[in-house]
Motif scaffolding. Sequence first.
Motif, PDB file in Angstrom:
ATOM      1  N   ILE A 147      -3.715  -7.852 -14.323  1.00 16.50           N
ATOM      2  CA  ILE A 147      -4.020  -6.439 -14.121  1.00 16.50           C
ATOM      3  C   ILE A 147      -4.183  -6.145 -12.636  1.00 16.50           C
ATOM      4  O   ILE A 147      -3.692  -5.126 -12.138  1.00 16.50           O
ATOM      5  CB  ILE A 147      -5.285  -6.055 -14.903  1.00 16.50           C
ATOM      6  N   LEU A 148      -4.877  -7.040 -11.915  1.00 17.08           N
ATOM      7  CA  LEU A 148      -5.042  -6.836 -10.477  1.00 17.08           C
ATOM      8  C   LEU A 148      -3.698  -6.825  -9.768  1.00 17.08           C
ATOM      9  O   LEU A 148      -3.468  -6.003  -8.866  1.00 17.08           O
ATOM     10  CB  LEU A 148      -5.938  -7.937  -9.906  1.00 17.08           C
ATOM     11  N   ALA A 149      -2.794  -7.727 -10.156  1.00 17.50           N
ATOM     12  CA  ALA A 149      -1.465  -7.762  -9.541  1.00 17.50           C
ATOM     13  C   ALA A 149      -0.692  -6.485  -9.859  1.00 17.50           C
ATOM     14  O   ALA A 149      -0.014  -5.922  -8.983  1.00 17.50           O
ATOM     15  CB  ALA A 149      -0.700  -8.987 -10.019  1.00 17.50           C
ATOM     16  N   ALA A 150      -0.778  -6.017 -11.102  1.00 13.49           N
ATOM     17  CA  ALA A 150      -0.065  -4.799 -11.475  1.00 13.49           C
ATOM     18  C   ALA A 150      -0.602  -3.587 -10.719  1.00 13.49           C
ATOM     19  O   ALA A 150       0.167  -2.738 -10.251  1.00 13.49           O
ATOM     20  CB  ALA A 150      -0.170  -4.573 -12.982  1.00 13.49           C
ATOM     21  N   GLU A 151      -1.932  -3.492 -10.584  1.00 12.51           N
ATOM     22  CA  GLU A 151      -2.516  -2.367  -9.850  1.00 12.51           C
ATOM     23  C   GLU A 151      -2.129  -2.417  -8.377  1.00 12.51           C
ATOM     24  O   GLU A 151      -1.827  -1.376  -7.768  1.00 12.51           O
ATOM     25  CB  GLU A 151      -4.033  -2.400 -10.001  1.00 12.51           C
ATOM     26  N   ALA A 152      -2.134  -3.614  -7.781  1.00 10.96           N
ATOM     27  CA  ALA A 152      -1.725  -3.730  -6.380  1.00 10.96           C
ATOM     28  C   ALA A 152      -0.248  -3.369  -6.215  1.00 10.96           C
ATOM     29  O   ALA A 152       0.137  -2.752  -5.211  1.00 10.96           O
ATOM     30  CB  ALA A 152      -1.992  -5.150  -5.881  1.00 10.96           C
ATOM     31  N   ALA A 153       0.592  -3.742  -7.175  1.00 10.03           N
ATOM     32  CA  ALA A 153       2.005  -3.391  -7.101  1.00 10.03           C
ATOM     33  C   ALA A 153       2.207  -1.881  -7.193  1.00 10.03           C
ATOM     34  O   ALA A 153       3.081  -1.321  -6.520  1.00 10.03           O
ATOM     35  CB  ALA A 153       2.773  -4.102  -8.213  1.00 10.03           C
ATOM     36  N   VAL A 164       1.912  -0.296   6.531  1.00 10.19           N
ATOM     37  CA  VAL A 164       0.831  -1.273   6.596  1.00 10.19           C
ATOM     38  C   VAL A 164       0.134  -1.374   5.242  1.00 10.19           C
ATOM     39  O   VAL A 164      -0.169  -2.478   4.759  1.00 10.19           O
ATOM     40  CB  VAL A 164      -0.172  -0.898   7.709  1.00 10.19           C
ATOM     41  N   ARG A 165      -0.139  -0.226   4.623  1.00 13.52           N
ATOM     42  CA  ARG A 165      -0.771  -0.261   3.298  1.00 13.52           C
ATOM     43  C   ARG A 165       0.108  -0.989   2.287  1.00 13.52           C
ATOM     44  O   ARG A 165      -0.377  -1.768   1.466  1.00 13.52           O
ATOM     45  CB  ARG A 165      -1.069   1.149   2.811  1.00 13.52           C
ATOM     46  N   ALA A 166       1.423  -0.743   2.354  1.00 10.40           N
ATOM     47  CA  ALA A 166       2.335  -1.422   1.436  1.00 10.40           C
ATOM     48  C   ALA A 166       2.319  -2.935   1.669  1.00 10.40           C
ATOM     49  O   ALA A 166       2.322  -3.719   0.718  1.00 10.40           O
ATOM     50  CB  ALA A 166       3.752  -0.875   1.596  1.00 10.40           C
ATOM     51  N   ALA A 167       2.285  -3.346   2.933  1.00 10.68           N
ATOM     52  CA  ALA A 167       2.264  -4.780   3.237  1.00 10.68           C
ATOM     53  C   ALA A 167       0.970  -5.433   2.763  1.00 10.68           C
ATOM     54  O   ALA A 167       0.979  -6.550   2.231  1.00 10.68           O
ATOM     55  CB  ALA A 167       2.456  -4.999   4.741  1.00 10.68           C
ATOM     56  N   LEU A 168      -0.163  -4.743   2.934  1.00 13.62           N
ATOM     57  CA  LEU A 168      -1.436  -5.301   2.475  1.00 13.62           C
ATOM     58  C   LEU A 168      -1.485  -5.405   0.958  1.00 13.62           C
ATOM     59  O   LEU A 168      -2.000  -6.389   0.410  1.00 13.62           O
ATOM     60  CB  LEU A 168      -2.591  -4.434   2.983  1.00 13.62           C
ATOM     61  N   GLU A 169      -0.937  -4.414   0.265  1.00 10.86           N
ATOM     62  CA  GLU A 169      -0.923  -4.487  -1.190  1.00 10.86           C
ATOM     63  C   GLU A 169       0.001  -5.591  -1.674  1.00 10.86           C
ATOM     64  O   GLU A 169      -0.259  -6.222  -2.702  1.00 10.86           O
ATOM     65  CB  GLU A 169      -0.507  -3.147  -1.786  1.00 10.86           C
ATOM     66  N   VAL A 190       0.311  -8.401  -0.151  1.00 11.02           N
ATOM     67  CA  VAL A 190      -0.533  -9.591  -0.024  1.00 11.02           C
ATOM     68  C   VAL A 190      -1.445  -9.723  -1.241  1.00 11.02           C
ATOM     69  O   VAL A 190      -1.623 -10.815  -1.794  1.00 11.02           O
ATOM     70  CB  VAL A 190      -1.354  -9.525   1.276  1.00 11.02           C
ATOM     71  N   ARG A 191      -2.025  -8.620  -1.667  1.00 11.02           N
ATOM     72  CA  ARG A 191      -2.910  -8.650  -2.831  1.00 11.02           C
ATOM     73  C   ARG A 191      -2.146  -9.040  -4.092  1.00 11.02           C
ATOM     74  O   ARG A 191      -2.682  -9.719  -4.975  1.00 11.02           O
ATOM     75  CB  ARG A 191      -3.593  -7.297  -3.002  1.00 11.02           C
ATOM     76  N   VAL A 192      -0.897  -8.605  -4.213  1.00 10.53           N
ATOM     77  CA  VAL A 192      -0.078  -9.015  -5.363  1.00 10.53           C
ATOM     78  C   VAL A 192       0.099 -10.528  -5.376  1.00 10.53           C
ATOM     79  O   VAL A 192      -0.074 -11.195  -6.404  1.00 10.53           O
ATOM     80  CB  VAL A 192       1.288  -8.307  -5.329  1.00 10.53           C
ATOM     81  N   GLU A 193       0.442 -11.106  -4.229  1.00 12.62           N
ATOM     82  CA  GLU A 193       0.670 -12.542  -4.159  1.00 12.62           C
ATOM     83  C   GLU A 193      -0.615 -13.315  -4.420  1.00 12.62           C
ATOM     84  O   GLU A 193      -0.596 -14.365  -5.075  1.00 12.62           O
ATOM     85  CB  GLU A 193       1.259 -12.909  -2.794  1.00 12.62           C
ATOM     86  N   ILE A 194      -1.742 -12.820  -3.915  1.00 13.49           N
ATOM     87  CA  ILE A 194      -3.010 -13.510  -4.169  1.00 13.49           C
ATOM     88  C   ILE A 194      -3.353 -13.460  -5.648  1.00 13.49           C
ATOM     89  O   ILE A 194      -3.801 -14.453  -6.230  1.00 13.49           O
ATOM     90  CB  ILE A 194      -4.128 -12.885  -3.315  1.00 13.49           C
TER      91      ILE A 194
END
Length: 380
Positions: free
Chosen positions: A194-200, A56-61, A63-67
């Motif tokens: 940076i936000l996308a990289a951190e979420a990834a 679940v955490r991986a799936a939510l992150e 989502v954050r990458v795509e956003i």
Amino acid sequence: SKLEEASAAEGLPPPMAMAQLWQAPLRMPFLYGHGSMLMLGLQQSIPPGKVRRAEVRAALEEVRVEIAELVAQERELAVQAGMLAIDLKEARERVALHEGHRKLLGDLAAAVRARQSTGAGVLLELVRVEREEAAQHAEEEMARGDERRARNALNLLLGAPPEAPLELREEPQEEAIEPLPVLLERARGQHPEILAAEAAVRRDAARAEAARHMAGSPMVTIGVNYGWMGPDDPQNHTWGAMFSMSLPWLSKGQAAMVRAREAERDARRSDGEAVRLQVEQRVASAHARASALTRRYVVLRERLLPASRRAVEAARSGYVTGAVDTSGWIEAVHELREVELMEVSTRAELERARLELVIMTTPLPSLSSVAMAVPRKETP
């Protein structure tokens, strides 16, 4: 839809229905009866809870990458629109500048004609002034072409007809640029790359955690069965239960999967650090460029431009008294034009550098607010 998929990952997998036919004779394998048994059942697999929470955490992150990627696209459109607006403003200022210099050259031509009418001038001077005025007119038409290009492109980007009139709103410019450490800190917390990289990084860390739990925790399957032995059997109705458990400790594939996921996590951390450094370098470069352009613009506006205008006025007065010839006046007008063009281009470059800093260090409210609303599942 991605958030719904992430929420679904926390639940159990769907149950499985089962139908089996036992003890059917080989000579009539599809004949039911004569000692054969029909069994119906329902089974449910139960993955380890730690695995489900990590997934679940991986799936939510994800989502954050795509956003964050959508925010980056939105920022790119904002940069395009802002740069086109600066191009349009610069072209309009160049048009006005060339119009003003054509007027100056017109005054010079009138003065030359007045001298000729009294026999004090020569035809060569008038021809030179008219040639300079024609060259200025050509530059003006080029500036008008740049104005139309920027206006049409900006209208198309905004969804308006290309030839539609477009008025620019004057934005107040900040007198001072914020210190570089402040801008760097803001970029680290708000830049979408940076936000996308951190979420990834968090996503791959959760996937590695899920693989470790999968390799160390068994998956359990439970079920219940109903059997019917046929009408000839006195105990024709039966029931049963089943329990099964995976043995991940005996699987080399699970250990290999753990190593692969951990390698992906470590590589993603390196990529994230590289992205952060690249963004910081771009911010530092834009800050240095904006600072240098600010100092140059101040010198042009406060020293060089007033001096060039005084030189034109002095040449005008000198021409009237005969102390300055036509070449001196034309040269003064030409130098003023070059300084004014330099002032216009420097101001435009300064606005572009400021725009880069703003885009890289200021959050856009629409998609950024959506990104902040995505829940984050922390490791218990």
